[in-house]
Design a protein around this motif. Sequence first.
Motif, PDB file in Angstrom:
ATOM      1  N   GLY A 117      -6.496   8.868   1.088  1.00 30.31           N
ATOM      2  CA  GLY A 117      -5.140   8.086   1.619  1.00 30.31           C
ATOM      3  C   GLY A 117      -5.349   6.815   2.184  1.00 30.31           C
ATOM      4  O   GLY A 117      -6.100   5.947   1.907  1.00 30.31           O
ATOM      5  N   TRP A 118      -4.434   6.751   3.470  1.00 23.83           N
ATOM      6  CA  TRP A 118      -4.703   5.308   4.074  1.00 23.83           C
ATOM      7  C   TRP A 118      -5.907   5.005   4.720  1.00 23.83           C
ATOM      8  O   TRP A 118      -6.090   3.822   4.961  1.00 23.83           O
ATOM      9  N   VAL A 147      -7.280   2.119   2.582  1.00 25.71           N
ATOM     10  CA  VAL A 147      -6.601   0.831   2.607  1.00 25.71           C
ATOM     11  C   VAL A 147      -7.382  -0.370   3.258  1.00 25.71           C
ATOM     12  O   VAL A 147      -7.650  -1.366   2.784  1.00 25.71           O
ATOM     13  N   VAL A 180      -0.508   4.029  -2.494  1.00 24.19           N
ATOM     14  CA  VAL A 180      -1.822   4.644  -1.995  1.00 24.19           C
ATOM     15  C   VAL A 180      -1.792   6.206  -2.297  1.00 24.19           C
ATOM     16  O   VAL A 180      -2.912   6.786  -2.390  1.00 24.19           O
ATOM     17  N   ALA A 198       0.729  -1.359  -0.054  1.00 20.89           N
ATOM     18  CA  ALA A 198       0.071   0.088  -0.046  1.00 20.89           C
ATOM     19  C   ALA A 198       0.771   1.438   0.074  1.00 20.89           C
ATOM     20  O   ALA A 198       0.544   2.427  -0.703  1.00 20.89           O
ATOM     21  N   TRP A 199       2.062   1.239   0.597  1.00 19.31           N
ATOM     22  CA  TRP A 199       2.767   2.645   0.594  1.00 19.31           C
ATOM     23  C   TRP A 199       3.224   2.759  -0.622  1.00 19.31           C
ATOM     24  O   TRP A 199       3.633   3.958  -0.961  1.00 19.31           O
TER      25      TRP A 199
END
Length: 429
Positions: free
Chosen positions: A121-122, A125, A113, A109-110
């Motif tokens: 953003g996160w 996820v 994203v 994901a980093w």
Amino acid sequence: MPPEVARRGPNGAVLILLATAVGGGAGYLLQIVTGVALGTAAYASFAVFWSALYLLVSALSGAQQEIARATHPVDRSGAGPGETRRAPVVRNFTLVAVVGVAAILAGSAWIWVGAVFPDEGWALVPPLVLGVSAYLVVAAVSGVLYGLSFWVAAAAMTVIDGVLRFALVGGLLLVTTDTAVLAWGVALPFAITPLVLWLFIRRGVVGRFAVDVGPRELSWNVLRTVVAAAATGVMVSGLPLMIQATGDTVSPDAFGSLTYAITLTRAPIVIVVLALQSYLVVVFRSHADAVLGWVARLSALVLIGAGLLALLAWWLGPWALSVLFGRSDVLAGGTIGLLVATAGLVGVLCVTGAATLSRAQHGAFAGGWILAAVVTVGVLLLPLGLHERTILALTIGPAAGLLLQGAALFRPPRADVAGADAPPVPPSA
């Protein structure tokens, strides 16, 4: 639910189409409600999450198609071919796949994203990881149900999933417009639906099916169908993501309007035929000597339907969008009509894809969809206007895939394909 009860009742296609009308209709209505509640600019953010989730879900739907092709009914004594290749093959494959997919998504994901979810953003996820991983269970259970011709249970899976998602997201819209919160409402039904349905179908499924390939063959075949299904996702649910990623920056209103129109106008054709893919695999498998005739008739039906809907969209589309958004400059009728017409080509590609898969022509199946997706993305990269490059990509891409899969169907199937000696599909298929 004994097999004889599960198979009793309406024709399988009727049940699956009715389930698609209810479950898919709930998702279709949800898109309308969400677009009106959020407005075109905010809807763009929601649409990107929906697109990312369903792009991955579309890819993993290849597992459902291969499991449906490989699954055959047996009695509880295990009599018949494939008796040693029983449920643990599917169960173990699914467990490993769920863990693997969740780990890959969360661990990578980093990298993506910021590009995929630049606004939320996160926060998006975790629901994405949950939704995609849980869908693998949906795909495995649905594939077995299709292979066994348990049309009632397969239809129930579609209905419960769609209605539950509409209820969750619709309820959340009453209290929030936060995309991160709405994303949980989109993802959770993939986890809840198979758990609810399993309570009712377990007795009719456990010990009543075998697969015609072992673990290694199943994994290899699934990998190829997943690659093909990923290409399908690029051309269907992943379109908003692809359009955003391949073009110059456009206003949120322009992007949101086009995305909204693509979602609403193409769904009646593409989503219906996609929903029938596993059913068509089983039907083509049971009519192996007349596949070309079936493909020709179904393709003609899809194209005629697309043509009629395109005319209707050209006539009424601008008015409908102006009512929804309160302004008259959303999209021109010609643009809307062409979006619908190109959906017919994707619908035919779904038909030829199911036919090649039913004959275990996995290479042609994957190759057709991959070529279509590559050409689609390539055309989207052309220095043209937003509408022009989108419509051109949606025409040339699926046409290229059709040429490849059509050529494969005119070749005789190999005599040694996996599953050639599997038990015959019952007449109810």
